[in-house]
Design an enzyme around this catalytic site. Structure first.
Site, mmCIF file in Angstrom:
data_model
loop_
_atom_site.group_PDB
_atom_site.id
_atom_site.type_symbol
_atom_site.label_atom_id
_atom_site.label_comp_id
_atom_site.label_asym_id
_atom_site.label_seq_id
_atom_site.Cartn_x
_atom_site.Cartn_y
_atom_site.Cartn_z
ATOM 1 C CE LYS A 11 7.988 -52.512 1.326
ATOM 2 N NZ LYS A 11 7.894 -51.948 -0.488
ATOM 3 C CE1 TYR A 51 13.192 -52.683 -1.599
ATOM 4 C CE2 TYR A 51 13.400 -51.651 0.459
ATOM 5 C CZ TYR A 51 12.849 -52.708 0.302
ATOM 6 O OH TYR A 51 11.159 -53.118 0.204
ATOM 7 C CG PHE A 59 11.572 -45.771 -6.496
ATOM 8 C CD1 PHE A 59 11.776 -46.327 -5.648
ATOM 9 C CD2 PHE A 59 10.947 -45.657 -7.856
ATOM 10 C CE1 PHE A 59 12.006 -47.141 -6.256
ATOM 11 C CE2 PHE A 59 11.310 -47.027 -8.117
ATOM 12 C CZ PHE A 59 11.707 -48.084 -7.076
ATOM 13 N NE ARG A 87 6.902 -60.411 -6.365
ATOM 14 C CZ ARG A 87 7.434 -59.794 -6.117
ATOM 15 N NH1 ARG A 87 8.270 -58.977 -5.878
ATOM 16 N NH2 ARG A 87 7.291 -58.082 -7.395
ATOM 17 C CB THR A 93 5.103 -52.554 -7.516
ATOM 18 O OG1 THR A 93 5.715 -54.112 -7.672
ATOM 19 C CG2 THR A 93 5.673 -51.510 -6.730
ATOM 20 C CG ASN A 114 4.701 -51.176 -1.667
ATOM 21 O OD1 ASN A 114 5.262 -51.023 -0.698
ATOM 22 N ND2 ASN A 114 5.107 -51.986 -3.424
ATOM 23 C CG HIS A 117 10.757 -57.306 0.215
ATOM 24 N ND1 HIS A 117 10.901 -56.408 -0.822
ATOM 25 C CD2 HIS A 117 11.172 -58.565 -0.018
ATOM 26 C CE1 HIS A 117 12.255 -56.932 -1.357
ATOM 27 N NE2 HIS A 117 12.396 -58.321 -0.881
ATOM 28 C CD GLU A 128 15.857 -60.001 -0.905
ATOM 29 O OE1 GLU A 128 15.161 -59.336 -1.940
ATOM 30 O OE2 GLU A 128 14.238 -60.266 -0.807
HETATM 31 P P1 ADP Z 1 8.460 -54.997 -5.697
HETATM 32 O O1 ADP Z 1 8.192 -54.885 -3.880
HETATM 33 O O2 ADP Z 1 6.630 -55.647 -5.391
HETATM 34 O O3 ADP Z 1 9.203 -56.336 -5.787
HETATM 35 P P2 ADP Z 1 10.278 -53.209 -6.562
HETATM 36 O O4 ADP Z 1 11.484 -54.095 -6.501
HETATM 37 O O5 ADP Z 1 10.446 -52.651 -8.409
HETATM 38 O O6 ADP Z 1 8.557 -53.430 -6.183
HETATM 39 O O7 ADP Z 1 9.956 -51.630 -5.770
HETATM 40 C C1 ADP Z 1 10.656 -51.599 -4.465
HETATM 41 C C2 ADP Z 1 9.675 -50.861 -3.911
HETATM 42 O O8 ADP Z 1 10.423 -49.869 -3.499
HETATM 43 C C3 ADP Z 1 8.477 -50.726 -3.645
HETATM 44 O O9 ADP Z 1 7.541 -52.378 -3.140
HETATM 45 C C4 ADP Z 1 7.794 -49.925 -3.696
HETATM 46 O O10 ADP Z 1 7.199 -49.710 -1.667
HETATM 47 C C5 ADP Z 1 9.183 -48.689 -3.692
HETATM 48 N N1 ADP Z 1 8.114 -48.669 -5.020
HETATM 49 C C6 ADP Z 1 8.727 -49.428 -6.924
HETATM 50 N N2 ADP Z 1 8.526 -48.341 -7.378
HETATM 51 C C7 ADP Z 1 8.066 -47.177 -6.810
HETATM 52 C C8 ADP Z 1 7.641 -45.644 -7.317
HETATM 53 N N3 ADP Z 1 7.532 -45.561 -8.836
HETATM 54 N N4 ADP Z 1 7.277 -44.810 -6.284
HETATM 55 C C9 ADP Z 1 7.279 -45.110 -5.817
HETATM 56 N N5 ADP Z 1 7.625 -45.874 -4.810
HETATM 57 C C10 ADP Z 1 8.289 -46.775 -5.128
HETATM 58 MG MG MG Z 2 11.548 -56.188 -5.893
#
Ligand code: ADP
Ligand code: MG
Length: 140
Positions: A11, A51, A59, A87, A93, A114, A117, A128
């Protein structure tokens, strides 16, 4: 032994801090192989499309702004059980909950920024990967 592929994105917080090599070192040390890779600057619309499953989440808009705030590196990883394996290497996350030694524990700035992805299922990995890469660009 079944080889699997998954989509990885480094990212904008990673490219901004010049951590591409360090994050990919962790990925490669874990046994995953990078079989396709490109650096892109996503448009807002491209981030929204990628997304789209999160469109209803609070968010969503901030996430899409963040994902197009700077360059990303999109890549295909290949390995045994690659979706679940990656993962694990990524960590939770929210970096506050990420296990020691994971990418997010070591590098993430926040739950939003974070660092990485990773696809969450084999089915989504296929969707994807096809979003970013043609078959010709994947060299196993
Ligand atoms: P992951 O990337 O671990 O699969 P998700 O698919 O649930 O997580 O969410 C996609 C992305 O959205 C996350 O990697 C993070 O960048 C962002 N995100 C998820 N939850 C939150 C939140 N509560 N507040 C802000 N950003 C979030
Ligand atoms: Mg995800």
């Amino acid at each position: 032994m079944t080889l699997q592929r998954t989509l990885s994105i480094l990212k904008p917080d990673v490219t901004r801090r010049h951590l591409t090599g360090k994050v990919n070192a962790k990925i490669e040390e874990s046994g995953l192989r990078i079989v396709a890779q490109k650096r892109l600057h996503l448009s807002k619309v491209q981030a929204q499309l990628f997304y789209a499953v999160h469109a209803e989440r609070a968010f969503f808009n901030d996430l899409c702004d963040f994902m197009c705030a700077g360059p990303v590196v999109v890549q295909v990883l290949e390995g045994e059980n690659a979706v679940a394996h990656y993962r694990e290497v990524m960590g939770a996350t929210n970096p506050a909950n990420a296990a020691e030694g994971t990418i997010r524990r070591d590098f993430a700035e926040s739950i939003e920024a974070n660092s990485v992805h990773g696809s969450d299922s084999a089915e989504n990995a296929q969707i994807e990967i096809a979003f970013f890469f043609s078959q010709l660009e994947i060299v196993g």
